[in-house]
Design an enzyme around this catalytic site. Sequence first.
Site, PDB file in Angstrom:
ATOM      1  N   CYS A 149      33.437  35.703  41.749  1.00  0.00           N
ATOM      2  CA  CYS A 149      32.878  35.866  40.404  1.00  0.00           C
ATOM      3  C   CYS A 149      31.401  35.510  40.294  1.00  0.00           C
ATOM      4  CB  CYS A 149      33.692  35.049  39.404  1.00  0.00           C
ATOM      5  SG  CYS A 149      35.454  35.422  39.468  1.00  0.00           S
ATOM      6  N   HIS A 304      31.148  35.404  32.421  1.00  0.00           N
ATOM      7  CA  HIS A 304      31.981  36.201  33.319  1.00  0.00           C
ATOM      8  C   HIS A 304      33.335  36.400  32.640  1.00  0.00           C
ATOM      9  CE1 HIS A 304      34.483  37.403  36.630  1.00  0.00           C
ATOM     10  NE2 HIS A 304      35.238  36.343  36.450  1.00  0.00           N
ATOM     11  N   ASN A 333      39.602  41.381  34.613  1.00  0.00           N
ATOM     12  CA  ASN A 333      38.735  40.562  35.456  1.00  0.00           C
ATOM     13  C   ASN A 333      38.297  41.401  36.651  1.00  0.00           C
ATOM     14  OD1 ASN A 333      37.507  38.693  37.138  1.00  0.00           O
ATOM     15  ND2 ASN A 333      38.998  37.083  36.733  1.00  0.00           N
TER      16      ASN A 333
END
Length: 448
Positions: A149, A304, A333
């Site tokens: 991430c 994020h 995601n």
Amino acid sequence: AFFFFFVFCFSMSKLNEVRIIGVGKALPGPPRTNEETLDHCNIIDKDDPLAREKALRWVKEKVGIDTRHTCREFPIVSTFAPRKGECNSDLGALAITEALKVAEMEKDELDLIIVATCTPDYPIPSTASIVQEKLGIAEIAVIDIRSACCGSMQAMITAIQYAKTGYYKNIAVVGAEVGSVFGNLDKDSEGYSRQDFVNALMIGDGAGAVIFRSFKDGEDPFGIEILHYGMNAIGLGEEPGMYLPLGGSMLPATHERLTQGLQYFKHDFRKVLEHGPVLYVRAMNDALAGAGLSIGDIDLFVPHQANARIAAGAAKFQVPPERIFQNFQKVGNTANASLMLCMDDIATQGIVPDGGIILLAAAESTKWLYASMVLRWQNIKNKDARALAKRKRDPLWKRAFWTVGWFLLSAGVQFNKSTVTAMGFASAATLVGVLAYNRYTKAAFSLS
């Protein structure tokens, strides 16, 4: 000789201005709903209608996702590779192509390509070199950054360094993921667990790209201005919250390990919930301090997109909920693609006026990583958005409220309870003083 040495050192000390001049994205296939995903995966008892209803309710309430894009063909339980034309490097090349259009630049003007991914085409060669091949660029520098991430932010920060020194002028950075390929979608397989169910519904595929340009002294810079950037790792002694066991030198692929399901993402959700807030607070705190700003100065917070609960918990982060951007419900995601997909959506939708301040924050559960960046926005894609009025600055009392709240939250993740209590009393007294001063000055102005 001394004179020439002085001139050389002075010229080297002057760093170039770096701006973002293009954004783009690529998403594989049509969006897949929760219902479609459940119907085409073997992760619930399909003979039990209550199980399906319960699963749909849970994913909506707890995960907060409606759709996601996947490069894995339906029925995805029986496929273990991306569809033709939708592998990691395909998506990366498409995203860069779109970003180049916005930048009004030809591909041959690029000097460097950096790809951030945790789901590459192969361990070697680098995915960036395959992206180069698919773009048809004969000669160019390429780099892969292997992270999850935070990788796209690490890649952007790396690009900024090359551009600031003038070593490279035009740099394409792409975050690309095909995480659906690494999901265990069969509840009857060995090693299947609850975390596989969550990953199947939470993970999406896609790619986002940005174009950086270096401006020498005397050139008139244009594009999105970079006010601050930073990254850090604080995972000493901590177990990974998410990891992909198989494929590295520690666990090369064998038939036995494949049978155990070690080729799929593993996720410790309790660990993630434990350290996620710490990482986001650290990222945002570093960004605000580095840019010399307060919570009230930020027009849009862009975290994020780990899940939809981040926006719901905005008050916990002392951030006004209306100033948090979210697209998780549409794409899931997407790891390294996440922040760049957000930037493209913001640019396309034109929701931030020219001169607005955006804070990007990434938190990675693999080994406690975080990164942040502060941008002064320019509408490089949606020209109509340039007529947007800039957000009015919050009144003093509101800025004081958010600042004190943020200070207490930041202290809470670093100090013990008694220390935070003492800080709370001191902060409350400061807030009362600010409010009183604000009220007095208003009254004074009204009398004059």
